[in-house]
Scaffold this active site. Structure first.
Site, PDB file in Angstrom:
ATOM      1  N   LYS A  15      49.436  42.632  36.216  1.00 54.81           N
ATOM      2  CA  LYS A  15      48.675  41.924  35.182  1.00 54.81           C
ATOM      3  C   LYS A  15      48.432  42.798  33.945  1.00 54.81           C
ATOM      4  CE  LYS A  15      45.029  40.958  37.709  1.00 54.81           C
ATOM      5  NZ  LYS A  15      45.412  41.611  38.986  1.00 54.81           N
ATOM      6  N   ARG A  90      37.146  36.019  38.369  1.00 56.31           N
ATOM      7  CA  ARG A  90      37.612  36.468  39.679  1.00 56.31           C
ATOM      8  C   ARG A  90      36.879  35.755  40.802  1.00 56.31           C
ATOM      9  NH1 ARG A  90      39.519  41.867  38.430  1.00 56.31           N
ATOM     10  NH2 ARG A  90      40.146  43.058  40.235  1.00 56.31           N
ATOM     11  N   ARG A 129      51.045  53.849  42.096  1.00 51.92           N
ATOM     12  CA  ARG A 129      50.092  54.039  40.995  1.00 51.92           C
ATOM     13  C   ARG A 129      49.059  55.106  41.367  1.00 51.92           C
ATOM     14  NH1 ARG A 129      46.968  48.944  38.545  1.00 51.92           N
ATOM     15  NH2 ARG A 129      45.535  49.289  40.276  1.00 51.92           N
TER      16      ARG A 129
HETATM   17  P1  AMP Z   1      41.129  45.635  38.003  1.00 48.29           P
HETATM   18  O1  AMP Z   1      41.450  46.688  37.002  1.00 48.29           O
HETATM   19  O2  AMP Z   1      41.193  44.244  37.436  1.00 48.29           O
HETATM   20  O3  AMP Z   1      41.917  45.763  39.285  1.00 48.29           O
HETATM   21  O4  AMP Z   1      39.595  45.849  38.415  1.00 48.29           O
HETATM   22  C1  AMP Z   1      39.160  47.041  39.033  1.00 48.29           C
HETATM   23  C2  AMP Z   1      37.789  46.832  39.663  1.00 48.29           C
HETATM   24  O5  AMP Z   1      36.827  46.485  38.662  1.00 48.29           O
HETATM   25  C3  AMP Z   1      37.703  45.695  40.687  1.00 48.29           C
HETATM   26  O6  AMP Z   1      38.123  46.097  41.970  1.00 48.29           O
HETATM   27  C4  AMP Z   1      36.218  45.358  40.630  1.00 48.29           C
HETATM   28  O7  AMP Z   1      35.448  46.315  41.325  1.00 48.29           O
HETATM   29  C5  AMP Z   1      35.918  45.508  39.147  1.00 48.29           C
HETATM   30  N1  AMP Z   1      36.162  44.232  38.418  1.00 48.29           N
HETATM   31  C6  AMP Z   1      37.087  43.995  37.447  1.00 48.29           C
HETATM   32  N2  AMP Z   1      37.012  42.733  37.007  1.00 48.29           N
HETATM   33  C7  AMP Z   1      36.021  42.134  37.706  1.00 48.29           C
HETATM   34  C8  AMP Z   1      35.480  40.826  37.722  1.00 48.29           C
HETATM   35  N3  AMP Z   1      35.949  39.861  36.922  1.00 48.29           N
HETATM   36  N4  AMP Z   1      34.469  40.572  38.597  1.00 48.29           N
HETATM   37  C9  AMP Z   1      33.975  41.540  39.396  1.00 48.29           C
HETATM   38  N5  AMP Z   1      34.457  42.780  39.453  1.00 48.29           N
HETATM   39  C10 AMP Z   1      35.469  43.095  38.614  1.00 48.29           C
END
Ligand code: AMP
Length: 196
Positions: A15, A90, A129
């Site tokens: 993404k 999410r 990664r």
């Molecule tokens: P990502 O970079 O999208 O994989 O997000 C990394 C981490 O940030 C996730 O595992 C969550 O702990 C937190 N996070 C990111 N986006 C959200 C969201 N929309 N709702 C809740 N936690 C989030």
């Protein structure tokens, strides 16, 4: 033209990579809640301090914190004519929040792109990664937990957007350029023109 897009898919589906490319092609800001949280953690802001334990465990940060952050970001001037959300919403509560935010601003999402990727493939990508970037939540047991959280809390959103007729499914496996091309054609079919 304005485009309000959302990229949805499991961790490791690509993404972030695709969002950066679409941002340049569509000339809209790409908003990654994960990036915003990581920046807050690095800067040790009050939000970062609250979010860190959830992130390290691979859990979602509570909706209340996440929704406020997204509201602040979407109300900035550069989002007026479109944006690309990556990693938000999410949860079903976040969908409800985003719906009411957009309705308040007399607007709505245009297209939701699901990046489809097999769990075994994403586990391998995230293992790589972890070696390249050292992200603390890319540890294998945390990755498996994040996939489970995705399955329980985020995958149900796909049906919601499908029912609204907004969903396009794109195969997320392949070369980066190839996947970008697939997304661009899917968007073009929906009337969102992507410049090369
Ligand atoms: P990502 O970079 O999208 O994989 O997000 C990394 C981490 O940030 C996730 O595992 C969550 O702990 C937190 N996070 C990111 N986006 C959200 C969201 N929309 N709702 C809740 N936690 C989030």
């Amino acid at each position: 033209m304005s485009a309000r897009l959302l990229l949805i898919g499991p961790p490791g589906a690509g993404k972030g990579t695709q969002a950066a490319r679409l941002r340049d092609m569509l000339r809209v800001p790409a908003i990654s809640t994960g990036d915003i949280f990581r920046q807050n953690v690095r800067e040790e802001t009050p939000l970062g301090v609250k979010a860190k334990a959830y992130m390290d465990a691979g859990d979602n940060v509570p909706d209340s914190l996440t929704n406020d952050l997204v509201r602040d970001r979407l109300e900035q001037a550069d989002c007026a004519s479109g944006f690309l959300l990556d990693g938000y919403p999410r949860t079903l509560d976040q969908v409800a929040y985003l719906d009411s935010f957009l309705a308040e601003h007399d607007t709505a999402m245009d297209v939701v792109v699901e990046l489809v990727a097999d769990p075994d493939v994403v586990v391998e990508r995230l293992r790589q990664r972890a070696l390249d970037q050292g992200r603390s939540d890319d540890d294998e047991s945390v990755v498996r937990h994040r996939l489970e959280i995705y399955r329980q809390q985020t995958a149900p959103l796909i049906g919601v957007y499908e029912e609204r007729g907004l969903l396009v499914k794109v195969d997320g496996i392949g070369e980066i350029d190839e996947v970008t091309g697939r997304i661009a054609s899917a968007l073009a079919e929906r009337g969102v023109v992507v410049a090369g």
